[in-house]
Design a protein around this motif. Structure first.
Motif, short mmCIF file in Angstrom:
data_model
loop_
_atom_site.label_atom_id
_atom_site.label_comp_id
_atom_site.label_asym_id
_atom_site.label_seq_id
_atom_site.Cartn_x
_atom_site.Cartn_y
_atom_site.Cartn_z
N ALA B 130 0.92 -1.29 -0.09
CA ALA B 130 0.08 0.04 -0.09
C ALA B 130 0.79 1.40 0.13
CB ALA B 130 -0.98 0.10 1.17
N LEU B 131 2.08 1.12 0.62
CA LEU B 131 2.92 2.35 0.74
C LEU B 131 3.84 2.50 -0.57
CD1 LEU B 131 3.34 2.76 4.48
CD2 LEU B 131 1.75 4.29 3.05
N ALA B 132 3.85 1.51 -1.22
CA ALA B 132 4.97 1.41 -2.58
C ALA B 132 4.83 2.78 -3.14
CB ALA B 132 4.68 0.50 -3.43
N GLY B 133 6.10 3.51 -3.40
CA GLY B 133 5.91 4.62 -4.28
C GLY B 133 5.71 5.88 -3.41
N LYS B 134 5.43 5.56 -2.26
CA LYS B 134 5.37 6.80 -1.09
C LYS B 134 6.60 7.03 -0.64
CE LYS B 134 0.32 6.77 -0.96
NZ LYS B 134 -0.16 7.78 -1.52
N SER B 135 6.75 8.42 -0.01
CA SER B 135 7.80 8.59 0.89
C SER B 135 7.60 8.24 2.39
CB SER B 135 8.56 10.07 0.62
OG SER B 135 7.43 10.86 1.05
N VAL B 136 8.21 7.33 2.94
CA VAL B 136 8.30 7.12 4.31
C VAL B 136 9.47 7.44 5.16
CG1 VAL B 136 6.33 5.32 3.93
CG2 VAL B 136 8.79 4.73 3.94
N GLY B 137 9.40 7.99 6.36
CA GLY B 137 10.51 8.09 7.12
C GLY B 137 10.33 7.74 8.62
N ALA B 138 11.68 7.61 9.27
CA ALA B 138 11.78 7.13 10.70
C ALA B 138 13.01 7.62 11.18
CB ALA B 138 11.79 5.58 10.80
N GLN B 139 13.24 7.62 12.43
CA GLN B 139 14.66 7.84 12.89
C GLN B 139 15.69 6.66 12.72
OE1 GLN B 139 14.61 8.53 17.17
NE2 GLN B 139 17.03 9.02 17.15
N SER B 140 16.80 6.73 12.34
CA SER B 140 17.61 5.91 11.81
C SER B 140 18.25 5.05 13.09
CB SER B 140 18.79 6.49 11.22
OG SER B 140 19.69 7.16 11.94
N SER B 141 18.58 3.92 12.79
CA SER B 141 19.00 2.72 13.79
C SER B 141 17.77 2.43 14.88
CB SER B 141 20.21 3.17 14.45
OG SER B 141 21.18 3.90 13.50
N THR B 142 16.71 2.71 14.56
CA THR B 142 15.62 2.26 15.46
C THR B 142 14.91 1.22 14.79
OG1 THR B 142 13.92 3.58 14.41
CG2 THR B 142 15.11 4.84 16.23
N ASN B 146 15.14 0.38 10.97
CA ASN B 146 15.41 -0.74 10.30
C ASN B 146 14.26 -1.42 9.72
OD1 ASN B 146 17.67 -0.46 11.64
ND2 ASN B 146 17.58 -1.81 13.04
N HIS B 147 12.80 -1.31 10.19
CA HIS B 147 11.56 -2.23 9.69
C HIS B 147 11.70 -1.62 8.31
CE1 HIS B 147 8.15 -4.46 9.15
NE2 HIS B 147 7.42 -3.52 9.36
N LEU B 148 11.63 -0.11 8.07
CA LEU B 148 11.45 0.39 6.90
C LEU B 148 12.46 -0.11 6.00
CD1 LEU B 148 10.49 4.01 7.85
CD2 LEU B 148 8.75 2.08 7.08
N GLN B 149 13.54 0.05 6.40
CA GLN B 149 14.53 -0.56 5.45
C GLN B 149 14.53 -1.81 4.80
OE1 GLN B 149 18.29 0.50 7.62
NE2 GLN B 149 18.95 1.41 5.75
#
Lengths: 305, 257
Positions: B130-142, B146-149
């Motif tokens: 559902a989020l393909a092609g969208k920009s998603v963010g998070a704090q790095s090394s959390t 990690n889940h987003l990556q």
């Protein structure tokens, strides 16, 4: 005595020695064991040992799994570094020329504007500038949208490249204006005496000489930008250093930093070679006769290509 | 030479005097200080938050003196391993990846992660598809980062040094969604982010993503300290200190099931 007589006398008695002392090599230098030599050798050995230690560490800790997992992201980081730096250095050079012209201008208004620009961008940290432009633009979304500029500032890479361009332009402008000032006034006057237009004097006489002076400081600036591009990771543009930190924070394996160091060395070494070649090309008129055929051949090859 | 010998004797005496003090135990605690409501620095430089209160209660329970050290999130585990402090109390999730480097105590709370998006966003589902092609963010090394990556390869994943910056970009419209610890996101949505944003989709509670709750990280050879802290966590759960701290920040029990 008239001038003609002097000339005649010189022709009869040329001021050239009849016999020349045969050329001799300099006497061999006394190579003796001094304190300085011992200290120097010891220090050199220390560095060799450190390098060997690092290589041994890499060989012992060599982890193909880690390489498979983080290698591609490190390479993509390298690509981001190269893109960001080459884009901003080239655009920065284009922007630096009018700024340098302003710095050299006799017009007080242009001079002050160029000085103010250089003063601001050299006087504040690149990190602060990057933050200011990226998050500052985020605060002014509506006006930027109204001006049709939001699409540009929405993208983090654009913001980083924009900031880096403005920053390097200030440093490059100082390098160029210093180099141009360094060319002797007589060169301008000589060109004018030949009746050349100002633009041609600048392009054909001044710029080639100024570039010789500017080349090395410019190389330093590019190297600073390569290392400084790590700052872009604070606005989510992950360059080589950013990707390395990210990989380290997940793997906790120190060797990723060594890989990054090796990649930076390769990058800087490649740049150094390009700069050496550029210097040979720019100073070909200063090289001694024996070196000339080689330089001419290199120049010919470039023209052929 | 005499002077040198005297100095050496004085240093030896000092070292002997210092030894019993060290035995009295001072535990140095590393935390981030940029993660409200769990740990944050006030404008006058004081550390406050749920993590900090829990850490203080645990130290009191263990009868040791505690000293707080703030450290950027990215370097928080390396600094523990390097001995800059002895324990991390900074809302760190207990994950397999981290367990290879550090030991964890039992959990002291549990938190799901959830996506936040703009109020007028059309996002309803938060699966990777559902989020393909969208920009998603998070704090790095959390765990969120990690889940987003790992799972959101089809999206444009953007990682930020701190949560505040990810929030700022969500508000500015640079991001379509931000993945965040539920309670941290809640705090923001209740305060600064109230006008712009809200939670979307289901919470993510899968232990493969969020780990086994939030624990205190220690160096791997520090079994004695781990036993003591575990006992202290049980004790403050039982004697009501935990509930007191919990109620100061939340109107539900963050310890979890």
């Amino acid at each position: 005595m008239s001038g003609r007589e002097t000339a005649g006398a010189a022709a009869e008695k040329p001021y050239v020695a009849a016999t020349l002392i045969a050329p001799e090599p300099p006497p061999p230098s006394a190579r003796r064991v001094s304190k300085a030599r011992i200290a120097g050798t010891a220090m050199l050995l220390l560095w060799v040992a450190a390098a060997a230690g690092l290589l041994a560490f890499l060989a012992r800790e060599w982890n193909p799994e880690l390489l498979a997992r983080y290698g591609p992201s490190l390479l993509s980081g390298l690509l981001v570094t190269v893109e960001l730096v080459s884009l901003s250095v080239i655009l920065g050079a284009a922007l630096a020329l009018p700024v340098a012209a302003g710095r050299l201008s006799a017009n007080k208004l242009f001079g002050a504007a160029a000085y103010g620009y250089v003063y601001f961008f050299r006087g504040t940290p690149l990190l602060a500038q990057t933050f200011l432009i990226y998050y500052g633009a985020g605060q002014f979304r509506e006006p930027l949208e109204a001006a049709g500029l939001w699409w540009f500032f929405r993208d983090a890479f654009n913001c980083a490249a924009f900031t880096f361009t403005l920053n390097t332009a200030a440093y490059q402008a100082e390098i160029y204006q210093g180099a141009i000032r360094g060319v002797a006034r007589g060169q301008w006057e000589g060109g004018r005496a030949l009746g050349l237009p100002r633009a041609i004097i600048f392009l054909k006489v001044i710029a080639p000489q100024a570039l010789v002076t500017a080349l090395r400081p410019l190389g330093n600036e590019v190297i600073f930008m390569i290392k400084g591009s790590a700052i872009a990771s604070v606005v989510t543009v992950y360059d080589l250093m950013g990707e390395t930190r990210l990989a380290f924070s997940r793997s906790f394996d120190f060797q990723v930093y060594l890989w990054a160091a090796a990649l930076y060395l390769v990058l800087v070494e490649a740049l150094r070679r390009v700069w050496d070649a550029a210097e040979v090309r720019l100073t070909r008129h200063l090289q001694r006769a024996q070196a000339a055929p080689k330089a001419r051949k290199a120049a010919g090859k470039q023209m052929g290509a | 030479m005499t002077l040198f010998r005297n100095l050496a004797a004085a240093a030896a005496l000092l070292a002997m005097a210092a030894a019993p003090a060290a035995a009295q135990e001072k535990v140095r605690i590393g935390t981030e200080g940029a993660y409200p409501p769990f740990n944050e620095l006030t404008s006058d430089g004081q550390l406050v938050g749920f993590d900090i209160d829990i850490a203080k209660a645990l130290c009191e329970e263990m009868q040791v003196e505690c000293e707080f050290v703030t450290q950027d999130w990215d370097g928080i585990i390396p600094a523990l391993l390097a001995g800059k402090y002895d324990a991390i109390v900074a809302s760190m999730s207990i994950t397999e990846e981290r367990k290879q480097q550090v030991d964890f105590t039992d959990r002291y709370y549990t938190s799901p992660v959830a996506f936040m998006a703009a109020k007028d966003s059309d996002i309803t589902e938060v699966t990777p598809e559902a989020l393909a092609g969208k920009s998603v963010g998070a704090q790095s090394s959390t765990i969120s980062g990690n889940h987003l990556q790992d799972a959101y390869g089809e999206s444009d994943v953007r990682l930020y040094p701190t949560q505040d910056e990810a929030n700022a970009d969500l508000e500015a419209g640079r991001l379509d969604a931000v993945l965040v610890d539920k309670f941290v996101g809640q705090e923001w949505i209740d305060s600064a982010g109230a006008e712009c944003c809200t939670f979307v989709g289901e919470d993510i509670t899968d232990t493969a993503v969020v780990g086994e709750g939030i624990g205190i990280a220690l160096r791997q050879d520090d079994d004695e300290l781990r036993e003591k802290i575990n006992a202290a966590i049980t004790a403050i759960r039982e004697n009501g200190t935990y509930k007191e701290i919990n109620d100061k920040y939340f109107d539900f029990d963050v310890y979890g099931e």
